[in-house]
Scaffold this motif. Structure first.
Motif, mmCIF file in Angstrom:
data_model
loop_
_atom_site.group_PDB
_atom_site.id
_atom_site.type_symbol
_atom_site.label_atom_id
_atom_site.label_comp_id
_atom_site.label_asym_id
_atom_site.label_seq_id
_atom_site.Cartn_x
_atom_site.Cartn_y
_atom_site.Cartn_z
ATOM 1 N N GLY A 92 13.513 -0.078 9.687
ATOM 2 C CA GLY A 92 13.180 1.223 9.076
ATOM 3 C C GLY A 92 14.405 1.574 8.551
ATOM 4 N N ASN A 93 15.684 1.217 8.686
ATOM 5 C CA ASN A 93 16.844 1.573 7.905
ATOM 6 C C ASN A 93 16.731 0.871 6.701
ATOM 7 O OD1 ASN A 93 18.720 3.464 9.028
ATOM 8 N ND2 ASN A 93 18.793 2.232 10.893
ATOM 9 N N ALA A 94 16.326 -0.501 6.479
ATOM 10 C CA ALA A 94 16.345 -1.154 5.419
ATOM 11 C C ALA A 94 15.350 -0.633 4.382
ATOM 12 C CB ALA A 94 15.903 -2.580 5.576
ATOM 13 N N LEU A 130 14.060 2.727 -0.211
ATOM 14 C CA LEU A 130 13.721 4.052 -0.881
ATOM 15 C C LEU A 130 14.827 4.955 -1.634
ATOM 16 C CD1 LEU A 130 11.371 6.034 -1.323
ATOM 17 C CD2 LEU A 130 11.832 6.941 1.068
ATOM 18 N N PHE A 131 15.849 4.836 -0.911
ATOM 19 C CA PHE A 131 17.087 5.509 -1.418
ATOM 20 C C PHE A 131 17.590 5.119 -2.902
ATOM 21 C CE2 PHE A 131 21.701 5.805 -2.251
ATOM 22 C CZ PHE A 131 22.137 7.302 -1.954
ATOM 23 N N ILE A 132 17.645 3.724 -2.953
ATOM 24 C CA ILE A 132 17.991 2.949 -4.268
ATOM 25 C C ILE A 132 17.046 3.597 -5.211
ATOM 26 C CG2 ILE A 132 18.345 0.762 -5.352
ATOM 27 C CD1 ILE A 132 19.514 -0.259 -2.588
ATOM 28 N N VAL A 133 15.674 3.097 -5.012
ATOM 29 C CA VAL A 133 14.549 3.524 -5.850
ATOM 30 C C VAL A 133 14.428 4.801 -6.604
ATOM 31 C CG1 VAL A 133 12.050 3.773 -6.382
ATOM 32 C CG2 VAL A 133 13.164 1.560 -5.025
ATOM 33 N N ILE A 134 14.894 5.777 -5.513
ATOM 34 C CA ILE A 134 14.755 7.170 -6.020
ATOM 35 C C ILE A 134 15.920 7.356 -6.817
ATOM 36 C CG2 ILE A 134 15.300 9.651 -5.293
ATOM 37 C CD1 ILE A 134 13.667 8.850 -2.531
ATOM 38 N N VAL A 156 0.766 -1.206 -0.156
ATOM 39 C CA VAL A 156 0.146 0.003 0.057
ATOM 40 C C VAL A 156 0.985 1.320 0.180
ATOM 41 C CG1 VAL A 156 -1.817 1.234 1.114
ATOM 42 C CG2 VAL A 156 -1.790 -1.105 1.275
ATOM 43 N N ALA A 157 1.845 1.150 0.630
ATOM 44 C CA ALA A 157 2.944 2.408 0.982
ATOM 45 C C ALA A 157 3.613 2.801 -0.488
ATOM 46 C CB ALA A 157 4.099 2.173 2.159
ATOM 47 N N ILE A 158 3.853 1.645 -1.276
ATOM 48 C CA ILE A 158 4.713 1.866 -2.402
ATOM 49 C C ILE A 158 3.705 2.243 -3.365
ATOM 50 C CG2 ILE A 158 5.847 0.555 -4.298
ATOM 51 C CD1 ILE A 158 6.895 -1.318 -2.184
ATOM 52 N N ARG A 159 2.349 1.764 -3.377
ATOM 53 C CA ARG A 159 1.351 2.144 -4.395
ATOM 54 C C ARG A 159 0.910 3.792 -4.066
ATOM 55 N NH1 ARG A 159 -4.237 0.242 -3.174
ATOM 56 N NH2 ARG A 159 -4.054 1.961 -1.814
ATOM 57 N N ASN A 160 0.852 3.881 -3.122
ATOM 58 C CA ASN A 160 0.546 5.659 -2.443
ATOM 59 C C ASN A 160 1.726 6.426 -2.875
ATOM 60 O OD1 ASN A 160 -2.030 5.086 -1.560
ATOM 61 N ND2 ASN A 160 -1.346 4.585 0.493
ATOM 62 N N SER A 203 -4.368 3.579 4.487
ATOM 63 C CA SER A 203 -4.904 4.177 3.147
ATOM 64 C C SER A 203 -4.088 4.973 2.354
ATOM 65 C CB SER A 203 -6.417 4.461 3.109
ATOM 66 O OG SER A 203 -6.556 5.622 4.159
ATOM 67 N N THR A 204 -3.436 5.918 3.410
ATOM 68 C CA THR A 204 -2.546 7.099 2.627
ATOM 69 C C THR A 204 -1.106 6.722 3.264
ATOM 70 O OG1 THR A 204 -3.032 8.430 4.502
ATOM 71 C CG2 THR A 204 -4.306 8.695 2.638
ATOM 72 N N GLN A 205 -0.801 5.593 3.614
ATOM 73 C CA GLN A 205 0.357 5.244 4.084
ATOM 74 C C GLN A 205 1.553 5.469 2.947
ATOM 75 O OE1 GLN A 205 2.338 5.135 7.351
ATOM 76 N NE2 GLN A 205 1.110 3.487 7.577
ATOM 77 N N VAL A 206 2.776 6.303 2.993
ATOM 78 C CA VAL A 206 3.680 6.128 2.182
ATOM 79 C C VAL A 206 4.949 5.587 2.385
ATOM 80 C CG1 VAL A 206 2.669 7.952 0.640
ATOM 81 C CG2 VAL A 206 4.254 8.330 2.603
ATOM 82 N N VAL A 207 6.119 5.444 1.786
ATOM 83 C CA VAL A 207 7.072 4.814 2.219
ATOM 84 C C VAL A 207 7.801 5.279 3.418
ATOM 85 C CG1 VAL A 207 9.603 3.714 1.860
ATOM 86 C CG2 VAL A 207 7.694 3.748 -0.102
ATOM 87 N N SER A 208 7.808 6.897 3.475
ATOM 88 C CA SER A 208 8.558 7.550 4.505
ATOM 89 C C SER A 208 7.734 7.506 5.793
ATOM 90 C CB SER A 208 8.793 9.024 4.063
ATOM 91 O OG SER A 208 9.672 9.373 2.974
ATOM 92 N N THR A 209 6.269 7.365 5.797
ATOM 93 C CA THR A 209 5.728 6.986 6.998
ATOM 94 C C THR A 209 5.723 5.682 7.515
ATOM 95 O OG1 THR A 209 3.772 6.621 5.650
ATOM 96 C CG2 THR A 209 3.869 8.917 6.387
ATOM 97 N N PHE A 210 6.048 4.861 6.694
ATOM 98 C CA PHE A 210 6.306 3.495 7.105
ATOM 99 C C PHE A 210 7.591 3.456 7.696
ATOM 100 C CE2 PHE A 210 8.496 -0.558 6.069
ATOM 101 C CZ PHE A 210 7.422 -1.595 6.590
ATOM 102 N N VAL A 211 8.564 4.048 7.126
ATOM 103 C CA VAL A 211 9.872 4.104 7.676
ATOM 104 C C VAL A 211 9.773 4.685 9.420
ATOM 105 C CG1 VAL A 211 12.409 5.027 7.828
ATOM 106 C CG2 VAL A 211 11.241 4.148 5.823
#
Length: 292
Positions: free
Chosen positions: A262-264, A269-273, A66-70, A242-250
């Motif tokens: 959280g570091n992983a 996220l860093f690699i994807v960006i 959900v976080a990745i999709r959002n 429903s509005t979770q994003v990767v940064s809020t997951f971390v």
């Protein structure tokens, strides 16, 4: 002349800035990368190497999909919105008219405001009984009223539009700089050949603005993928996830004491960006080279 410059600007002057950058940016990133391969959490006093366990757990976590999709939805919508609206504002404010500079300032100001303050302001505006729904009902557009931050699928889009509102003026200034670097000779030659406004926009303005597009699109994508403040203030990642994003997951993982997890997730996220930004930038640079 060159020796005089070397004397005037001693390379040793770079050491304080380099030291600050190394200590407060490079070192934490390296430490975070190393700790992502351990079992570091709030319940243990010793670190143990666990390999890729945290990365696998991050990918298999019930919330991460959900976080990745959002995050993707937010990044795409905000990137398109900031650049399209920013370009439109730049074209409009590039024309000469009275109070032009004041109008530019008004649109730029939101970008220097705190995301927390803007989030709190829009929380009241987008509330079910807030200013937006009240205004829509007052003019007979009740069918357009929504629970903007609560309805499934609507919350992340609403947050993206708040992001667009805040940063469109910033991207406008970059487009304005690009527009003012385009010689008026091109437009005069186009008018002599009978080209209208739309043709000049497609054939002259947009192609010659490719460097500005490159900067704006890459900045927008990076900001979109690592979004945190607007989501956290407006929705907190909810309702539910429903509005979770990767940064809020971390952030949530760190709050629960799962520091290595959280570091992983942060490293992922860093690699994807990095991959997406470099790919997009390379494509845009290629387009710039084709034009020149």
């Amino acid at each position: 002349m060159r020796s005089a410059l070397k004397k005037a600007y001693n390379p040793f002057f770079l050491i304080p800035a380099a030291a600050i950058y190394l200590i407060f940016f490079v070192l934490p990133v390296l430490m975070g990368f190393i700790l992502a391969f351990t079992d570091w959490n709030s319940y243990t006093t010793e670190l143990h190497f666990v390999g890729l366990h945290n990365f696998v757990e991050a990918f298999n976590h019930r919330v991460i999909k959900v976080a990745i999709r959002n995050t993707l939805i937010f990044a795409i919508i905000s990137t398109l919105g900031k650049n399209i609206i920013g370009l439109m504002l730049a074209i409009f404010f590039n024309e000469k008219f009275r109070l032009r500079n004041y109008a530019r300032t008004i649109f730029y100001v939101p970008s220097i405001l705190s995301s927390v303050a803007i989030g709190l302001m829009f929380t009241s505006i987008l509330h079910p009984s807030g200013l937006l729904n009240t205004a829509l009902k007052a003019i007979g557009l009740d069918f357009l009223a929504h629970d903007w931050l609560v309805e499934p699928g609507m919350g992340i889009i609403s947050v993206a539009f708040v992001e667009i509102w805040q940063w469109a003026g910033y991207h406008m200034t970059i487009f304005l700089a690009g527009l003012q670097a385009i010689s008026s000779d091109y437009y005069e030659a186009a008018r002599i050949d009978g080209a209208g406004w739309w043709t000049s926009l497609r054939r002259i303005t947009i192609p010659l603005l490719m460097p500005a597009f490159s900067v704006n699109i890459v900045l927008s994508l990076i900001g979109g993928f690592k979004v945190f403040g607007p989501v956290y203030v407006l929705t907190g990642g909810g309702p539910g996830y429903s509005t979770q994003v990767v940064s809020t997951f971390v952030f949530k993982a760190f709050g629960e004491g799962n520091w290595a997890l959280g570091n992983a997730a942060n490293m992922i996220l860093f690699i994807v960006i990095a991959i997406i930004s470099m790919t997009v930038l390379r494509y845009l640079r290629k387009k710039e080279d084709e034009i020149t």
